[in-house]
Design a protein around this motif. Structure first.
Motif, mmCIF file in Angstrom:
data_model
loop_
_atom_site.group_PDB
_atom_site.id
_atom_site.type_symbol
_atom_site.label_atom_id
_atom_site.label_comp_id
_atom_site.label_asym_id
_atom_site.label_seq_id
_atom_site.Cartn_x
_atom_site.Cartn_y
_atom_site.Cartn_z
ATOM 1 N N ALA A 235 0.873 -1.173 0.000
ATOM 2 C CA ALA A 235 0.000 0.000 0.000
ATOM 3 C C ALA A 235 0.910 1.222 0.000
ATOM 4 O O ALA A 235 1.983 1.206 0.609
ATOM 5 C CB ALA A 235 -0.895 0.008 1.232
ATOM 6 N N ILE A 236 0.498 2.256 -0.718
ATOM 7 C CA ILE A 236 1.296 3.484 -0.737
ATOM 8 C C ILE A 236 0.418 4.664 -0.326
ATOM 9 O O ILE A 236 -0.782 4.704 -0.596
ATOM 10 C CB ILE A 236 1.918 3.765 -2.126
ATOM 11 C CG1 ILE A 236 0.835 3.900 -3.204
ATOM 12 C CG2 ILE A 236 2.942 2.696 -2.483
ATOM 13 C CD1 ILE A 236 1.344 4.443 -4.528
ATOM 14 N N THR A 237 1.032 5.606 0.341
ATOM 15 C CA THR A 237 0.393 6.872 0.660
ATOM 16 C C THR A 237 1.482 7.911 0.839
ATOM 17 O O THR A 237 2.667 7.602 0.801
ATOM 18 C CB THR A 237 -0.505 6.762 1.906
ATOM 19 O OG1 THR A 237 -1.336 7.926 1.986
ATOM 20 C CG2 THR A 237 0.311 6.626 3.178
ATOM 21 N N GLY A 238 1.061 9.152 1.043
ATOM 22 C CA GLY A 238 2.011 10.249 1.193
ATOM 23 C C GLY A 238 1.433 11.491 0.557
ATOM 24 O O GLY A 238 0.223 11.571 0.303
ATOM 25 N N ASP A 239 2.295 12.463 0.276
ATOM 26 C CA ASP A 239 1.814 13.675 -0.360
ATOM 27 C C ASP A 239 2.884 14.311 -1.224
ATOM 28 O O ASP A 239 4.056 14.316 -0.886
ATOM 29 C CB ASP A 239 1.263 14.676 0.668
ATOM 30 C CG ASP A 239 2.244 15.057 1.751
ATOM 31 O OD1 ASP A 239 3.241 14.355 1.929
ATOM 32 O OD2 ASP A 239 2.006 16.070 2.441
ATOM 33 N N PHE A 240 2.416 14.847 -2.355
ATOM 34 C CA PHE A 240 3.261 15.622 -3.261
ATOM 35 C C PHE A 240 3.141 17.090 -2.899
ATOM 36 O O PHE A 240 2.033 17.600 -2.669
ATOM 37 C CB PHE A 240 2.828 15.416 -4.712
ATOM 38 C CG PHE A 240 3.295 14.131 -5.314
ATOM 39 C CD1 PHE A 240 4.396 14.093 -6.150
ATOM 40 C CD2 PHE A 240 2.628 12.940 -5.039
ATOM 41 C CE1 PHE A 240 4.834 12.905 -6.701
ATOM 42 C CE2 PHE A 240 3.053 11.740 -5.581
ATOM 43 C CZ PHE A 240 4.166 11.724 -6.415
ATOM 44 N N VAL A 241 4.275 17.790 -2.861
ATOM 45 C CA VAL A 241 4.298 19.230 -2.609
ATOM 46 C C VAL A 241 4.489 19.929 -3.949
ATOM 47 O O VAL A 241 5.473 19.681 -4.650
ATOM 48 C CB VAL A 241 5.431 19.600 -1.634
ATOM 49 C CG1 VAL A 241 5.392 21.080 -1.315
ATOM 50 C CG2 VAL A 241 5.328 18.770 -0.360
ATOM 51 N N MET A 242 3.552 20.841 -4.287
ATOM 52 C CA MET A 242 3.527 21.407 -5.631
ATOM 53 C C MET A 242 3.215 22.895 -5.594
ATOM 54 O O MET A 242 2.559 23.378 -4.663
ATOM 55 C CB MET A 242 2.427 20.721 -6.464
ATOM 56 C CG MET A 242 2.528 19.216 -6.508
ATOM 57 S SD MET A 242 0.868 18.509 -6.774
ATOM 58 C CE MET A 242 0.037 19.071 -5.295
ATOM 59 N N VAL A 243 3.660 23.593 -6.621
ATOM 60 C CA VAL A 243 3.158 24.939 -6.886
ATOM 61 C C VAL A 243 1.939 24.791 -7.806
ATOM 62 O O VAL A 243 1.683 23.715 -8.350
ATOM 63 C CB VAL A 243 4.242 25.834 -7.511
ATOM 64 C CG1 VAL A 243 5.368 26.080 -6.508
ATOM 65 C CG2 VAL A 243 4.791 25.227 -8.795
ATOM 66 N N ALA A 244 1.196 25.894 -7.985
ATOM 67 C CA ALA A 244 -0.121 25.811 -8.619
ATOM 68 C C ALA A 244 -0.096 25.144 -9.994
ATOM 69 O O ALA A 244 -0.946 24.292 -10.296
ATOM 70 C CB ALA A 244 -0.723 27.216 -8.723
#
Length: 307
Positions: A235-244
């Motif tokens: 299973a994978i999870t997490g978060d991407f940090v992005m500009v608009a």
């Protein structure tokens, strides 16, 4: 006479420049002066760990909870890892964190934090189909690190978050995945933590909040977690940090790889550039998922892998 006046002017200019340099050096020394981290540890009731960029970070895993999502029991390091981080600057520290809370803990914790001057910057979910319902509260503090730590400790006391003495000393389960193949597919190395393979990817540009430079350890780097489920699957999870302008490119790449998008939101209020966070979920062959995540990473201005 003219020569004397000229010499006198030069000396005054030299003294003025010297004074400015001295003030600059004193300012740099004051800014670089490290807080009494032992006192902060004592106030929070748990030891912190030094991170890159002068950050100190404390882990507060919700090992008291048994949460399932899509039928998978979540390990604390996978999606229940509350944390607090501080970075020094000239007015003390800037503190940021992410608290993992049950629904009935949310408002008592919020009130305790507000009473101590620690603010909230976001409240939302990160995963879906979980039981019991879990919420994530992002927090922000500025000033005296010991006072901030005391406030966070008082808020945690309104939850079931275990203290250091309450955390089981059992050995962490092994990460039964082909982590070499995962790293090759992602183009980034990771580390084992609590039976989870964790990968952190900082952004390439300088990030600030209220004018303070934020290293990635302050929660502004992309995080990818793999929890083994057997047979090479994870299973994978997490978060991407992005500009608009990256947001929809990343979501298209994730969906193209059959990875679910579970949330899109902010974590900060005074960030520069403005940052957005996309959380994700999938359960499949770990290397196949890593390839899909690599496509999404390639849509962001992340630090490139070392050749």
């Amino acid at each position: 006479m003219l020569r004397l006046l000229t010499e006198w002017g030069r000396r005054r200019a030299a003294l003025a420049i010297g004074a400015l340099l001295l003030l600059g050096v004193r300012g740099q020394l004051l800014q670089a002066q490290s807080p009494d981290w032992a006192a902060v540890d004592a106030a929070l009731g748990r030891p912190g760990a030094a991170q890159e960029g002068g950050v100190r970070r404390w882990a507060m895993p919700r090992s008291d909870l048994r949460v399932t999502a899509a039928g998978i029991t979540l390990r604390p390091a996978f999606a229940l890892g509350a944390w607090l981080a501080m970075v020094p600057h000239e007015d003390g520290v800037m503190a940021m964190g992410d608290l993992v809370l049950l629904e009935d803990e949310l408002n008592p914790v919020l009130s305790a934090l507000q009473a101590g001057g620690v603010e909230q910057t976001a409240i939302h979910h990160h995963v879906m189909r979980e039981s019991p319902r879990v919420l994530y509260m992002h927090i922000h503090g500025h000033g005296d690190p010991v006072a901030i730590a005391r406030t966070v400790a008082a808020a945690l006391a309104r939850t079931g978050t275990p203290g250091v003495a309450g955390v089981a000393a059992a050995a962490a389960p092994s990460v039964e995945l082909d982590t070499t193949a995962i790293s090759a597919a992602l183009g980034r190395q990771g580390r084992a933590n609590g039976g989870v393979w964790q990968v952190g990817v900082p952004r390439a540009e300088t990030l600030r909040d209220a004018g303070v430079v934020l290293p990635a350890a302050m929660g502004v780097g992309t995080v990818i977690n793999f929890q083994p489920t057997g047979g090479g699957r994870a299973a994978i999870t997490g978060d991407f940090v992005m500009v608009a302008e990256e947001v929809n490119r990343v979501m298209r790449a994730l969906r193209g790889a059959n990875i679910e998008v579970t949330s899109l939101h902010n974590h900060l209020l005074q960030d520069d550039p403005r940052l957005f966070f996309v959380h994700f979920w999938a359960h499949d062959d770990a290397v196949v998922l890593a390839r899909g995540l690599r496509h999404a990473l390639d849509e962001t201005n992340s630090v490139q892998p070392t050749r």
